[in-house]
Write an enzyme that holds these catalytic residues in place. Structure first.
Site, short mmCIF file in Angstrom:
data_model
loop_
_atom_site.label_atom_id
_atom_site.label_comp_id
_atom_site.label_asym_id
_atom_site.label_seq_id
_atom_site.Cartn_x
_atom_site.Cartn_y
_atom_site.Cartn_z
CB CYS A 76 -35.79 -21.63 -73.50
SG CYS A 76 -37.58 -21.58 -73.41
CD GLU A 101 -29.23 -21.88 -73.84
OE1 GLU A 101 -28.67 -21.57 -72.77
OE2 GLU A 101 -30.46 -21.89 -73.99
CB SER A 115 -28.31 -19.38 -68.05
OG SER A 115 -27.92 -18.80 -66.83
CE LYS A 168 -33.76 -10.34 -60.76
NZ LYS A 168 -33.18 -9.85 -62.05
P1 NAD Z 1 -29.75 -15.60 -66.77
O1 NAD Z 1 -29.58 -16.91 -66.10
O2 NAD Z 1 -28.55 -14.77 -67.03
O3 NAD Z 1 -30.74 -14.67 -65.91
C1 NAD Z 1 -31.98 -15.13 -65.44
C2 NAD Z 1 -32.33 -14.38 -64.16
O4 NAD Z 1 -31.34 -14.67 -63.16
C3 NAD Z 1 -32.36 -12.87 -64.33
O5 NAD Z 1 -33.44 -12.34 -63.60
C4 NAD Z 1 -31.02 -12.43 -63.76
O6 NAD Z 1 -31.05 -11.14 -63.21
C5 NAD Z 1 -30.76 -13.46 -62.69
N1 NAD Z 1 -29.32 -13.72 -62.48
C6 NAD Z 1 -28.32 -13.59 -63.40
N2 NAD Z 1 -27.13 -13.92 -62.85
C7 NAD Z 1 -27.39 -14.28 -61.57
C8 NAD Z 1 -26.56 -14.74 -60.49
N3 NAD Z 1 -25.25 -14.88 -60.63
N4 NAD Z 1 -27.15 -15.02 -59.31
C9 NAD Z 1 -28.48 -14.88 -59.16
N5 NAD Z 1 -29.30 -14.44 -60.14
C10 NAD Z 1 -28.78 -14.15 -61.33
O7 NAD Z 1 -30.56 -15.88 -68.11
P2 NAD Z 1 -30.88 -14.86 -69.29
O8 NAD Z 1 -29.64 -14.59 -70.05
O9 NAD Z 1 -31.67 -13.70 -68.79
O10 NAD Z 1 -31.88 -15.75 -70.17
C11 NAD Z 1 -31.45 -16.66 -71.15
C12 NAD Z 1 -31.38 -18.07 -70.60
O11 NAD Z 1 -32.65 -18.45 -70.08
C13 NAD Z 1 -31.06 -19.10 -71.67
O12 NAD Z 1 -30.16 -20.03 -71.13
C14 NAD Z 1 -32.40 -19.75 -71.96
O13 NAD Z 1 -32.33 -21.07 -72.46
C15 NAD Z 1 -33.02 -19.72 -70.61
N6 NAD Z 1 -34.46 -19.83 -70.69
C16 NAD Z 1 -35.01 -21.03 -70.35
C17 NAD Z 1 -36.38 -21.20 -70.44
C18 NAD Z 1 -37.02 -22.51 -70.09
O14 NAD Z 1 -38.22 -22.57 -70.04
N7 NAD Z 1 -36.27 -23.57 -69.81
C19 NAD Z 1 -37.19 -20.14 -70.88
C20 NAD Z 1 -36.59 -18.93 -71.22
C21 NAD Z 1 -35.21 -18.79 -71.12
#
Ligand code: NAD
Length: 504
Positions: free
Chosen positions: A289, A389, A234, A181
């Site tokens: 990240c 962040e 996140s 997904k």
């Molecule tokens: P996000 O948390 O908004 O989304 C991540 C995934 O979760 C997406 O597929 C999204 O559709 C889904 N999602 C969003 N809201 C949701 C909800 N309420 N319930 C269930 N699923 C939901 O993150 P983003 O904005 O796409 O990515 C950026 C974030 O990811 C930053 O915080 C970054 O630090 C983090 N990140 C972390 C790593 C790591 O390895 N630790 C790597 C890449 C990105």
């Protein structure tokens, strides 16, 4: 105009059972080209029934994929590796068009994903168990690792090619079937992988994609036939996915957000440190990240270091990733506006604005989601520039009087993804690697993303669960261990013995 683009490029649908699947869900998301601001396509949002269809396809494919010989699986993996390597520019172009990162950066992301595919090609070696002959009289013991079944991969927008590759190649190599997904903001790379797998002969149903939002994620988590979830995103959503998934008995690894510090000690090579701060702070517009967002300058070098960083930032070319630029746009207009709001917040809270990204000259469409590289000095730990962040091109310099103060800052932070120290003192670096409470540490290396045969993962609020991504942890996460104790008797009988088995 916008609708014309959508009509031309249509809808990004799901990928189920080896082909495009329209689905029954009626909701759609918008996908933009962040460098032009244009709405380029819609993405289908899965209804629960669409997730069920993908899981059913994966479940049906599992029995025969699990039984497929290692030789055959490795042949398919090598073919996938070759095809991905040959067509990496194509994938990088898709990433740039939906994410906005510049072409060289997109290619770098594809190459890091490819490295995990290469690691997965070594699966015969990775799945070797142990064997101990004659642990007791005529008794041998061996261990095996077996696949779990259907596994879900939920990925963020910032690495639409690399992050899915952290999981699905290895999951598939060890015998699982997968439902991915991806982020709804840049969904096309996941489908591109589906087409590539089909071309190289992966059986239908082993790799599936469902697009969408919380509805799709929730159904994936609660579906009884999904055995494990790998999530990256996140921190609040990572925590949610971990708690929901483990509540229903699933194996979950959920990688969250970050606030990465780079400590610069007074003896460091300041030119090297300034280059590194700029590369790690502004690469991919800070949407990594592992981006550095706080530089901790240990006095007395603060003024010199800030001057060197500022000089380099002034030379950065910001614009359309298809042109010869260093840094592209942010992912959406809303995110751009949120990042920009930190400039006023920083000024109000008393930080010193050294380079103002609102004034940057842009080589691109005026409608793109632009925000230029921004540098703040004298940032203090209570300011929102430091506590949040930001996930954008804003670099904060925090001053510290000594090493211990810098270390305490890093260790007090609720995130623990990556960190770096810049120094020429081997003893200080050695002490730092021992004392810092962070999962990935760089010594004169600003973005210490582990190679594919180590594992990627942070500490504290940057990872929920105990398995890191790919490498040995990845093999462990996607398999279950079994230990077999066998006894092949000499033609004699040991007789009845109700005591606990003892080795002799
Ligand atoms: P996000 O948390 O908004 O989304 C991540 C995934 O979760 C997406 O597929 C999204 O559709 C889904 N999602 C969003 N809201 C949701 C909800 N309420 N319930 C269930 N699923 C939901 O993150 P983003 O904005 O796409 O990515 C950026 C974030 O990811 C930053 O915080 C970054 O630090 C983090 N990140 C972390 C790593 C790591 O390895 N630790 C790597 C890449 C990105």
């Amino acid at each position: 105009m916008h609708e014309q683009f959508v009509r031309r490029n249509g809808v990004c649908s799901h990928w189920v059972d080896g082909k495009t699947y329209e689905g029954v869900g009626e909701r759609r998301g918008d996908v933009y080209d962040p460098a032009t601001g244009e709405l380029t396509k819609h993405v289908a949002f899965a209804a629960p029934a669409d997730v069920d269809a993908a899981v059913a396809s994966a479940q049906a494919a599992f029995a025969s994929w699990r039984a497929t010989s290692l030789t055959k699986r490795v042949q398919i993996l090598f073919a996938f590796r070759e095809a991905l390597s040959d067509r990496r520019d194509e994938l990088a172009a898709i990433v740039t068009s939906e994410h906005g990162k510049v072409r060289s950066d997109a290619l770098g992301e594809v190459m890091r994903g490819l490295e995990v595919v290469e690691f997965a090609c070594g699966v015969p070696q990775l799945l070797k168990g142990g064997f101990s002959p004659s642990v007791s009289t005529e008794v041998d013991v061996h261990s095996i690792r077996q696949p779990l079944g259907v596994v879900g991969v939920i990925s963020p927008f910032n690495f639409p090619a690399m992050v899915p590759c952290w999981f699905f190649p290895l999951a598939i190599a060890v015998g699982n079937t997968v439902v991915v997904k991806p982020s709804e903001k840049d969904p096309s790379a996941a489908n591109w992988f589906g087409e590539l797998w089909a071309e190289v002969g992966l059986p239908a149903g082993v790799y599936n994609v469902v697009h969408g939002d919380k509805v799709a994620v929730d159904r994936l988590i609660e579906h009884p036939d999904v055995e494990a979830i790998s999530f990256v995103g996140s921190t609040p959503i990572a925590r949610y996915v971990y708690e929901q998934g483990t509540r229903v008995g699933k194996r979950v690894q959920a990688l969250g957000g970050a606030k990465n510090h780079m400590i610069v000690l007074p003896d460091a090579d300041l030119d090297l440190a300034a280059d590194a701060a700029v590369n790690a702070g502004f690469g991919s517009a800070g949407e990594r990240c592992m981006a550095i967002s706080a530089v901790v300058a240990v006095e007395p070098i603060g003024d010199k270091l800030v001057a060197k960083i500022a000089e380099r930032v002034a030379g950065l070319k910001v614009g359309d990733g298809r042109r010869d630029c260093d840094m592209g746009p942010l992912i959406t207009q809303a995110h751009r506006d949120k990042v920009a709001s930190y400039v006023n917040a920083g000024l109000e809270q008393g930080a010193e604005l050294v380079v103002d990204g609102r004034r940057t000259t842009i080589d691109g469409s005026p409608d793109g989601f632009w925000f230029g590289p921004t540098l703040f000095d004298h940032v203090r730990p209570e300011m929102s520039l430091y506590t949040d962040e930001i996930f954008g091109p804003i670099l904060s310099v925090v001053r510290a009087d000594e090493y211990d103060e810098a270390l305490d800052l890093v260790n007090a932070n609720p995130w623990g993804n990556g960190t770096a120290i810049f120094t020429n003192d081997g003893g200080a670096a050695r002490r730092f690697e021992d004392e810092v409470e962070v999962g990935m540490v760089g010594i004169n290396v600003p973005i210490p993303v582990p190679v594919s045969y180590y594992s990627f993962g942070g500490w504290k609020n940057s990872l929920f669960g105990d398995s890191h991504a790919y490498g040995p942890d990845g093999v462990h996460f996607f398999t279950r261990g079994k230990v077999v104790t066998s006894r092949w008797l000499n033609p004699s009988h040991g007789g009845i013995n109700l005591g606990f088995p003892r080795n002799a």
